[in-house]
Write an enzyme that holds these catalytic residues in place. Structure first.
Site, PDB file in Angstrom:
ATOM      1  N   HIS A  57       0.850  -1.193   0.000  1.00 42.10           N
ATOM      2  CA  HIS A  57       0.000   0.000   0.000  1.00 42.10           C
ATOM      3  C   HIS A  57       0.885   1.242   0.000  1.00 42.10           C
ATOM      4  CE1 HIS A  57       0.776  -0.579   4.294  1.00 42.10           C
ATOM      5  NE2 HIS A  57       0.213   0.573   4.603  1.00 42.10           N
ATOM      6  N   HIS A  59       1.332   3.947   1.906  1.00 39.21           N
ATOM      7  CA  HIS A  59       1.843   4.708   3.056  1.00 39.21           C
ATOM      8  C   HIS A  59       3.372   4.827   3.002  1.00 39.21           C
ATOM      9  CE1 HIS A  59      -2.000   3.983   5.630  1.00 39.21           C
ATOM     10  NE2 HIS A  59      -2.119   5.021   4.829  1.00 39.21           N
ATOM     11  N   ASP A  61       5.693   4.806   5.142  1.00 35.89           N
ATOM     12  CA  ASP A  61       6.554   3.875   5.883  1.00 35.89           C
ATOM     13  C   ASP A  61       6.646   2.512   5.179  1.00 35.89           C
ATOM     14  OD1 ASP A  61       3.778   3.591   6.795  1.00 35.89           O
ATOM     15  OD2 ASP A  61       4.541   2.163   8.258  1.00 35.89           O
ATOM     16  N   HIS A  62       5.995   2.392   3.999  1.00 38.60           N
ATOM     17  CA  HIS A  62       6.112   1.163   3.202  1.00 38.60           C
ATOM     18  C   HIS A  62       6.714   1.422   1.819  1.00 38.60           C
ATOM     19  CE1 HIS A  62       3.672  -1.342   6.009  1.00 38.60           C
ATOM     20  NE2 HIS A  62       3.406  -0.119   6.436  1.00 38.60           N
ATOM     21  N   HIS A 115      -7.553  -0.813   5.435  1.00 38.30           N
ATOM     22  CA  HIS A 115      -6.487   0.050   5.974  1.00 38.30           C
ATOM     23  C   HIS A 115      -6.269   1.185   4.972  1.00 38.30           C
ATOM     24  CE1 HIS A 115      -2.870   1.233   8.094  1.00 38.30           C
ATOM     25  NE2 HIS A 115      -2.177   1.146   6.978  1.00 38.30           N
ATOM     26  N   ASP A 132      -0.126  -3.837   6.209  1.00 39.13           N
ATOM     27  CA  ASP A 132      -0.776  -3.327   7.418  1.00 39.13           C
ATOM     28  C   ASP A 132      -2.229  -3.795   7.503  1.00 39.13           C
ATOM     29  OD1 ASP A 132       1.559  -2.064   8.049  1.00 39.13           O
ATOM     30  OD2 ASP A 132       0.812  -0.014   7.761  1.00 39.13           O
ATOM     31  N   HIS A 170       4.779  -4.615  10.446  1.00 39.97           N
ATOM     32  CA  HIS A 170       5.293  -3.990  11.675  1.00 39.97           C
ATOM     33  C   HIS A 170       5.513  -5.017  12.782  1.00 39.97           C
ATOM     34  CE1 HIS A 170       4.569   0.326  10.668  1.00 39.97           C
ATOM     35  NE2 HIS A 170       3.625  -0.189   9.879  1.00 39.97           N
TER      36      HIS A 170
HETATM   37 ZN    ZN Z   1       2.765   0.730   8.213  1.00 39.22          ZN
HETATM   38 ZN    ZN Z   2      -0.156   1.639   6.493  1.00 38.36          ZN
END
Ligand code: ZN
Ligand code: ZN
Length: 254
Positions: A57, A59, A61-62, A115, A132, A170
């Site tokens: 996805h 985001h 942080d990915h 998400h 996530d 995570h």
């Molecule tokens: Zn994440």
């Molecule tokens: Zn995420």
């Protein structure tokens, strides 16, 4: 076919990226690179050359390492085709109908929204990369979806074989487990798993991967039909979606 080698790469404070190495084909993919430096270090340590970047996805942080890794290695970026606008430099958009091929391997793409609206999972051999959406003993927050949508996405993942290894985005397992214990304190599988998780975390070890079978036994978000969980919530006669929604709401405030 030589089994795929999977290497876990800790990123940022609690993210995991994963390297997938196909020795026969000389291919290496990274799943959800949060940032480039730890991925480059892991590649160098293994002597692997990056050929693909897979994103579950959009985001940051990915995907934060996407552009730098693409520039350095010329790697191809593969992500949700239904969300092109939110992916810088996406080369190959995939969805459930297209699937994907990693060299000789057929990769199943599962659309698991909630998400984010276009979140996908990659299923490679016996490994599922769930981003996530499904965490060890937890599930992602509902940023772009309803409880019904997330329950449907998790139910889709639950159709995979129990032996499927779950690689999530995570290291949230210990706090997820603490929350799970408030709902099902008498769940013996959960109590036993938390002992293992606490021991691993005390040594700084990752708790990933788990298996889908273990998640079904211990993850409250996959267990809306558990009598003990329903009793704790006071929802003995509610639907699975209602129980799931209440569980998610309580976790948000945990
Ligand atoms: Zn994440
Ligand atoms: Zn995420």
């Amino acid at each position: 076919m030589t089994p795929l080698a999977i290497e876990l790469v800790p990123c940022l404070s609690d993210n995991y990226a994963y390297l997938l190495h196909d020795q026969d084909a000389g291919l290496c993919a990274v799943v959800d690179p949060s940032e480039a430096p730890p991925v480059k270090k892991a590649l160098a340590a293994k002597g692997w050359k990056l050929t693909h970047i897979l994103n579950t996805h959009h985001h940051f942080d990915h995907t934060g390492g996407n552009v730098a890794l693409k520039e350095e290695f010329g790697a191809e970026i593969v992500g949700p085709g239904k969300d092109r606008d939110r992916f810088a430099g996406l080369d190959t958009g995939v969805d459930e109908s297209t699937g994907w091929s990693f060299g000789p391997r057929k990769v199943r793409v599962m659309e698991i929204p909630a998400h984010t609206s276009s979140h996908i999972a990659f299923i490679v051999d016996d490994a599922a990369f769930t981003g996530d959406t499904l965490f060890a003993m937890g599930c992602g927050r509902l940023f772009e979806g309803t409880p019904a949508m997330m329950w449907s996405s998790l139910s889709k993942l639950m159709t995979l074989p129990d032996a499927t290894r779950i690689f999530c985005g995570h290291e949230y397992t210990q706090s997820n487990g603490r929350f799970a214990l408030t709902l099902e304190p008498s769940n013996a599988a959960l109590v036993a798993r938390m002992r293992d998780v606490d021991a691993a975390r005390a040594k700084g070890w990752p708790t990933i991967p788990s298996t889908l079978g273990l998640e079904k036994q211990t993850n409250p978000f996959l267990r809306p039909n558990s009598p003990e969980l329903r009793k704790t919530l006071g929802m003995e006669s509610a639907s699975d979606v209602e129980v799931f929604g209440e569980t998610r709401k309580r976790k948000d405030n945990f």
